[in-house]
Design an enzyme around this catalytic site. Sequence first.
Site, PDB file in Angstrom:
ATOM      1  N   CYS A   1       0.021   4.190   1.952  1.00 20.24           N
ATOM      2  CA  CYS A   1       0.218   3.476   3.468  1.00 20.24           C
ATOM      3  C   CYS A   1       1.279   4.432   3.855  1.00 20.24           C
ATOM      4  O   CYS A   1       1.835   4.882   4.786  1.00 20.24           O
ATOM      5  CB  CYS A   1      -0.556   2.347   4.248  1.00 20.24           C
ATOM      6  SG  CYS A   1      -1.699   1.844   3.539  1.00 20.24           S
ATOM      7  N   ASP A   2       2.550   3.518   3.207  1.00 25.45           N
ATOM      8  CA  ASP A   2       3.977   3.639   3.444  1.00 25.45           C
ATOM      9  C   ASP A   2       4.268   4.544   2.627  1.00 25.45           C
ATOM     10  O   ASP A   2       5.958   4.430   2.821  1.00 25.45           O
ATOM     11  CB  ASP A   2       4.309   2.469   3.894  1.00 25.45           C
ATOM     12  CG  ASP A   2       3.609   1.484   4.371  1.00 25.45           C
ATOM     13  OD1 ASP A   2       2.606   2.081   5.225  1.00 25.45           O
ATOM     14  OD2 ASP A   2       3.159   0.039   4.520  1.00 25.45           O
TER      15      ASP A   2
ATOM     16  N   CYS B 196       0.932  -0.919   0.161  1.00 24.69           N
ATOM     17  CA  CYS B 196      -0.289   0.120   0.309  1.00 24.69           C
ATOM     18  C   CYS B 196       1.003   1.740  -0.416  1.00 24.69           C
ATOM     19  O   CYS B 196       1.350   1.832   1.253  1.00 24.69           O
ATOM     20  CB  CYS B 196      -0.904   0.210   1.312  1.00 24.69           C
ATOM     21  SG  CYS B 196      -1.629   1.592   1.367  1.00 24.69           S
TER      22      CYS B 196
END
Length: 332
Positions: free
Chosen positions: A136-137, A133
């Site tokens: 997200c990261d 993701c």
Amino acid sequence: MTTRNVIVIGSGPAGLTAALYAARGNLQPLVIEGLEAGGQLMLTTLVENWPGHRDGIMGPDLMAEMRAQAERFGSEFVHGHVASVDLRKAPFRVKTAEAEYEARALIIATGASARMLGLPGERGLVGHGLSTCATCDGYFFRGQEIAVVGGGDSAMEEALFLTKFASKVTVVHRRATLRASKIMRDKALANPKIVWAWNSEVEAIRDFEKGEVTGLVLRDNVTGEVRELGVTGVFVAIGHTPNTKVFRGQIDMDAAGYIVTHDGAKTSVPGVFACGDVQDHIYRQAVTAAGSGCMAAIDAEHYLEGVPEYHVEKVEVDFQPIQPPPTTISSS
Ligand code: NAP
């Protein structure tokens, strides 16, 4: 067997939010947690896009908080993996290896699993340089050289997003042509920060013994040449598989096996609602999953109250249900 008002299957952000709302609606929901209790966020480190935590919160901590909050209002939790369901008529039957349950309304929140490459040590590197993701990261890879694996729209989207942070993004694709749509393809091909490793398969991710990503071993499947690519991060973007195997043939799904919802969280079966990634292949965010979990609980409450529009026999939807292809990853 006692018949429950509501059973929630799944315990990610969608399932736990559904449980919280159903519990606050005095429905005493039972949550069947699934094999990967807490869902995909249990594999994440810092979550920085969950509103209300300006410094971020660790994925497992967020899920523990959500679970405790749902429990505080009367949700009951059982461990277990749903092996079969009977949705032909209410009350619906749900079986795990250990027990059988019955529910007047059912909320499906079984999520989707990111497909992985199937390499040794891969799962242990999730959250330690390996991610599925970028939203997200991506932020953790500022100024670094990283790789994205895949040739579809997700891979292009992830690669383009990651160029905001990384100094260089190598897209590793097993063929010489991209599956992605023209617009995404053109954007990615025109981006100077993206370089391409065509006809390349990942043979190994270094270095699972160290517990961090230091590089990839790539094999050119045309020439047979093997080379090392030094990267500090790798984003695997080879698709997701919705965890819907046990519901096949009993509820309308799209061609990829995602449950089709309409008018909120309603499915083709009155009394069965779906929320989170199991019915969403577009947004796939914790916050959107939680929002749809809230919708599912409110819908279940209206259904149980006997609101007429929730009790129509068959809902007409504008698609043809198709049996999805066999899944390549185990469901949870
Ligand atoms: P996808 O279209 O199925 O593409 C998966 C990619 O991963 C393909 O390029 C495939 O290679 C590769 N792949 C699959 N298994 C692999 C393996 N074991 N090793 C190496 N490579 C592997 O999946 P997706 O990109 O996640 O997209 C899913 C759906 O969502 C699509 O309909 C897509 O259009 C849509 N989507 C749209 C957007 C957007 O419009 N913004 C964004 C994301 C997703 P091959 O090409 O060789 O098969």
